[in-house]
Design a protein around this motif. Sequence first.
Motif, short mmCIF file in Angstrom:
data_model
loop_
_atom_site.label_atom_id
_atom_site.label_comp_id
_atom_site.label_asym_id
_atom_site.label_seq_id
_atom_site.Cartn_x
_atom_site.Cartn_y
_atom_site.Cartn_z
N VAL A 63 0.83 -1.21 0.00
CA VAL A 63 0.00 0.00 0.00
C VAL A 63 0.87 1.26 0.00
N ILE A 64 1.93 1.26 0.83
CA ILE A 64 2.82 2.42 0.88
C ILE A 64 3.53 2.62 -0.45
N ALA A 65 3.96 1.51 -1.09
CA ALA A 65 4.62 1.63 -2.39
C ALA A 65 3.68 2.22 -3.44
N VAL A 66 2.44 1.79 -3.43
CA VAL A 66 1.47 2.32 -4.40
C VAL A 66 1.22 3.80 -4.15
N LEU A 67 1.11 4.21 -2.89
CA LEU A 67 0.89 5.61 -2.58
C LEU A 67 2.07 6.48 -3.02
N LEU A 68 3.30 5.97 -2.81
CA LEU A 68 4.47 6.73 -3.24
C LEU A 68 4.53 6.88 -4.75
N LEU A 69 4.20 5.81 -5.46
CA LEU A 69 4.19 5.89 -6.93
C LEU A 69 3.12 6.85 -7.42
N LEU A 70 1.97 6.83 -6.77
CA LEU A 70 0.92 7.76 -7.16
C LEU A 70 1.34 9.21 -6.90
N GLY A 71 1.97 9.45 -5.74
CA GLY A 71 2.45 10.80 -5.45
C GLY A 71 3.48 11.28 -6.44
N LEU A 72 4.41 10.38 -6.84
CA LEU A 72 5.42 10.74 -7.83
C LEU A 72 4.77 11.05 -9.18
N ALA A 73 3.80 10.23 -9.58
CA ALA A 73 3.13 10.46 -10.86
C ALA A 73 2.37 11.78 -10.86
N VAL A 74 1.73 12.11 -9.74
CA VAL A 74 1.00 13.37 -9.65
C VAL A 74 1.97 14.56 -9.75
N PHE A 75 3.13 14.45 -9.06
CA PHE A 75 4.11 15.54 -9.13
C PHE A 75 4.63 15.73 -10.54
N VAL A 76 4.96 14.63 -11.23
CA VAL A 76 5.50 14.74 -12.59
C VAL A 76 4.47 15.35 -13.54
N LEU A 77 3.21 14.90 -13.44
CA LEU A 77 2.17 15.45 -14.32
C LEU A 77 1.93 16.92 -14.03
N ASP A 78 1.97 17.29 -12.75
CA ASP A 78 1.76 18.69 -12.40
C ASP A 78 2.92 19.57 -12.88
N ALA A 79 4.17 19.05 -12.71
CA ALA A 79 5.32 19.83 -13.14
C ALA A 79 5.37 19.97 -14.65
N ALA A 80 4.90 18.95 -15.38
CA ALA A 80 4.92 19.03 -16.83
C ALA A 80 3.96 20.08 -17.37
N GLN A 81 2.94 20.43 -16.59
CA GLN A 81 1.94 21.38 -17.06
C GLN A 81 2.19 22.80 -16.56
N ARG A 82 3.13 22.99 -15.64
CA ARG A 82 3.38 24.33 -15.10
C ARG A 82 4.33 25.10 -16.02
N PRO A 83 3.95 26.30 -16.42
CA PRO A 83 4.83 27.08 -17.32
C PRO A 83 6.04 27.66 -16.61
N ASP A 84 6.01 27.72 -15.26
CA ASP A 84 7.14 28.33 -14.54
C ASP A 84 8.42 27.50 -14.67
N TYR A 85 8.28 26.21 -14.94
CA TYR A 85 9.48 25.39 -15.10
C TYR A 85 10.19 25.68 -16.42
N GLY A 86 9.47 26.19 -17.39
CA GLY A 86 10.09 26.58 -18.67
C GLY A 86 10.76 25.42 -19.38
N TRP A 87 10.00 24.37 -19.66
CA TRP A 87 10.59 23.19 -20.30
C TRP A 87 11.12 23.50 -21.70
N ALA A 88 10.52 24.49 -22.35
CA ALA A 88 11.05 24.88 -23.68
C ALA A 88 12.45 25.45 -23.55
N ASP A 89 12.69 26.25 -22.50
CA ASP A 89 14.04 26.78 -22.29
C ASP A 89 15.01 25.69 -21.85
#
Length: 362
Positions: A63-89
């Motif tokens: 259960v803990i492993a699944v929760l950690l993977l879900l948290g990591l996936a949520v962070f990656v998806l959120d960071a990919a959509q935020r313009p402040d990270y400037g992935w184009a740059d």
Amino acid sequence: MSEREPDRMIEPDPAKPLPAGAAPAGGAQPAGNAQRAGVGSGTDDAPAEAIVAIPLRHPWRNVIAVLLLLGLAVFVLDAAQRPDYGWADVGKYIFDRRISQAAWVTLWLTIYAMIGAIVIGLLLAIMRLSPNPVLKSIAWLYIWIFRGTPVYVQLVFWGIVSLIYPVFTLGIPFMTPWVTIPNEVFTNLFITAVIGLGLNEASYMSEIVRAGLLSVDEGQAEASTALAMSWGQTMRYVVVPQAMKIIIPPTGNEVISMLKTTSLVAAIPLSIDLYGVSRGISAVTFTPVPLLIVASLWYLLFTSVLMVGQHFIEKRFSRGTGRMKTDKGPAEPGPAATAGPGVQGAPGAPGAPTGNDFGGKR
């Protein structure tokens, strides 16, 4: 009255079991005792049944492993959509020529500083192990100063050495110096950074080397001396190969730490390293976050390569220690050995072990 039957030996019928407590005629040994004594029977030749081990279940761990993977996936998806990270740059500057050249400067800083640190650290370790109290005290004082002050403060000091000592003089104090040498070493910021990083790291490497040499038993050196081996041969063939198993793992960690510590050379100030160049570009383009990500990716690339190299070096020096992992599974149970006449271990055979019939201490 009937006549007594003549005394005769009654042969036991093998098909009929003997009554409980009855001994067979002729002093024959019961079947159970024969089996315990090692005499083979039909059932002894059958292979032993394999034990099926059922692993324990750990539901909370899953259960803990699944929760950690879900948290990591949520962070990656959120960071990919935020313009402040400037992935184009990030994609624009990740392979920029200025960034790649600065990455090579950082790598060479690490290599030169670690070479100097290993050499000086080895000398300090020998001084610490020397019976000479003066050498031992000087080495201890060096380690005390360089380990007790922050590396950033030391780099700031080395950056202003050229102002404190514009020239180096040799001679008798309060008299005209014999030799005057312009201070051209510390005016080169790259060399100054190598000196500052190497001198600081040498204090840590000396303790690592000293711990590795002390881990080898003194009897190894005594045995080498008894075999007429010189001190150099003893260190090369006996002491150092065994001490390397202790020295290499922390040395690999120090190399990785040195690679990241090079970002502090801005205190000298040296600005041609990876962090300095990325910070300079971000100051012009006003994109600090993308350039920080670019620098972090380059640092991760170098540290990953160093970690792989450290793994293979540790594996090389771990040969013969019994700690290397193998892929061999558990051995399949085979048929039980049957003891017979003339077989080593059989009752009555020469060299047979003594003891009780129940696997007692022999």
